[in-house]
Design an enzyme around this catalytic site. Structure first.
Site, PDB file in Angstrom:
ATOM      1  N   PHE A 130      57.514  -0.584  82.492  1.00  0.00           N
ATOM      2  CA  PHE A 130      57.432   0.720  82.374  1.00  0.00           C
ATOM      3  C   PHE A 130      56.807   1.265  81.134  1.00  0.00           C
ATOM      4  CE2 PHE A 130      59.502   4.978  81.285  1.00  0.00           C
ATOM      5  CZ  PHE A 130      59.144   5.607  82.175  1.00  0.00           C
ATOM      6  N   ASP A 215      55.959  -3.281  73.804  1.00  0.00           N
ATOM      7  CA  ASP A 215      56.711  -2.126  73.897  1.00  0.00           C
ATOM      8  C   ASP A 215      58.137  -2.170  73.850  1.00  0.00           C
ATOM      9  OD1 ASP A 215      57.936   0.198  75.059  1.00  0.00           O
ATOM     10  OD2 ASP A 215      56.913   0.423  76.855  1.00  0.00           O
ATOM     11  N   LYS A 244      63.135   5.723  71.547  1.00  0.00           N
ATOM     12  CA  LYS A 244      64.489   5.843  71.804  1.00  0.00           C
ATOM     13  C   LYS A 244      65.535   5.736  70.728  1.00  0.00           C
ATOM     14  CE  LYS A 244      64.165   5.323  76.895  1.00  0.00           C
ATOM     15  NZ  LYS A 244      63.107   4.743  77.348  1.00  0.00           N
TER      16      LYS A 244
END
Ligand SMILES: *Cc1c(COP(=O)(O)O)cnc(C)c1O
Length: 398
Positions: A130, A215, A244
């Site tokens: 993702f 990532d 995040k």
């Protein structure tokens, strides 16, 4: 007629929170929930952390936004600290994870372009990945459910099975520019890529002149007990996206790069209006003040060990509910024998918040500042929820 003026894109739980205190969320009825969802791994220092509140309030009274037309000293400071504590030499700030990935993918393509290989633009990615919801990052993630109905998939992404190095080796061709991977898949179900796989990917990149992109939007910034998850393997990338946790709840992200990998990114080739604004930089620096303080990350590892061991004991107690516990640090996954949505609902009933993920997993992503008593409380609640779903327990209750 639809009752909500909002896009119907989210399947929201029927809960609204009024305030947060550390690991706790308090809803509009005054009920207290232990927050092990952490805004999906975003609230790295919990809610209303005094240092973050102070940093944001102080900055809010001075300066919010000037754009990247001017120098922003706190950008330099945050970039310098990220560089000092990672493989990187250069940083580009964004507002989100997807934008950090976009920057990484563009940077890799530009690198090949300025090195005389304009034909190299393809990126190899992995099943279960993702990387965000922009047109390019849904193509990178390759998940049919996110691609459907959005027109032709953005060109230049090729996918192989999870952690399958042989498939990568076969797929590398004259148009390949980069390999993009989450060292630990988050949405995909808390799946760690073995260190030997990362090592082999690094070798393949070096052999073929490709860039290795990590990532770490979800697994970075202390979540694993290291500042960055890749430190566990010791295999450094050329580019890395974070987001995040670095903002602790303030929207921000960053693309980190070696000097070499960033060599194509000259004035004018990429940009952002909001990225790196003074509010975000004040918060990002304050997050690092806490996470990089002596002993903080060791404590994360210790607390994580406690949570993991006790979860494994509960898993053994209810084998018809929990298959296994996986993950690293405070990025844990509970693989379910029942639908993961049922476990998440039972946990919510016990006032413990969690998040589902792929592979029938429930994620536990508490703040890095979670205390030992809070972990014990969460375990009690977890046990209550598991017991309520266990067939033998349910039969005995009849
Ligand atoms: C959340 C996430 C993203 C996307 O971040 P946004 O801020 O939602 O754009 C990308 N990669 C990973 C691994 C993520 O967990």
């Amino acid at each position: 007629m639809s009752a909500s003026p909002l896009f119907e894109t989210f399947a929201r739980a029927p809960l609204a929170f009024e305030r947060g205190e550390g690991s706790w969320l308090i809803d509009t009825e005054g009920r207290r929930y232990l927050d092990f969802a952490g805004g999906i791994a975003v609230n790295s220092l919990g809610h209303s952390h005094p240092a973050l509140v102070a940093a944001l309030s102080e900055q809010a009274g001075k300066l919010w936004h000037v754009s990247n037309l001017y120098e922003i000293p706190d950008q330099h400071r945050l970039a310098e600290r990220l560089v000092e504590n990672s493989f990187a030499d250069k940083v580009f700030f964004t507002n989100s994870g997807a934008e950090a990935l976009e920057c990484a993918i563009k940077t890799a393509r530009r690198y090949q372009y300025v090195k005389g290989h304009p034909e190299r633009f393809r990126t190899i990615t992995f099943e279960g990945a993702f990387h965000g919801r922009t047109l390019a990052t849904i193509a990178a993630g390759g998940q049919e459910k996110y691609l459907e109905g959005f027109g032709p998939k953005v060109e230049g992404f090729d996918q192989v099975p999870f952690a399958d190095v042989e498939a990568v080796e076969k797929l590398i061709g004259p148009e390949t520019a980069a390999i993009l991977i989450e060292p630990i898949q988050g949405e995909g179900g808390i799946r760690e890529v073995p260190a030997h796989v990362l090592r082999r990917l690094r070798e393949l990149c070096d052999e073929h002149g490709l860039l290795l992109i990590y990532d770490e939007v979800q697994c970075g910034v202390g979540r694993t007990g290291k500042l960055f998850a890749y430190e566990r393997s010791g295999v450094a990338p050329d580019l890395m996206a974070i987001a995040k946790g670095i903002g602790g709840g303030f929207p921000m992200g960053a693309c980190l790069a070696t000097e070499e990998a960033a060599s194509g990114m000259k004035a004018g080739v990429h940009g952002t209006t909001f990225g790196g604004n003074p509010l975000a930089m004040a918060v990002g620096n304050a997050v690092l003040d806490v996470v990089l303080a002596d002993g903080f990350l060791d404590e994360v590892s210790q607390k994580a060990l406690l949570l993991r061991q006790r979860l494994a004991e509960i898993a053994d107690e209810f084998p018809d509910v929990v298959e296994d516990i996986r993950g690293i640090g405070l990025m844990l996954g509970v693989r379910c024998r029942i639908p993961n949505t049922r476990l998440m609902a039972a946990l919510r009933e016990a006032k413990l918040l969690s998040v589902t993920a792929g592979d029938n997993v429930v994620r536990l992503l508490p703040p890095l500042t979670v205390t030992e008593p809070e972990i014990r409380e969460a375990l009690d609640r977890f046990r209550t929820a598991a017991a309520s779903l266990s067939a033998p327990a349910a039969a005995a209750a009849q």
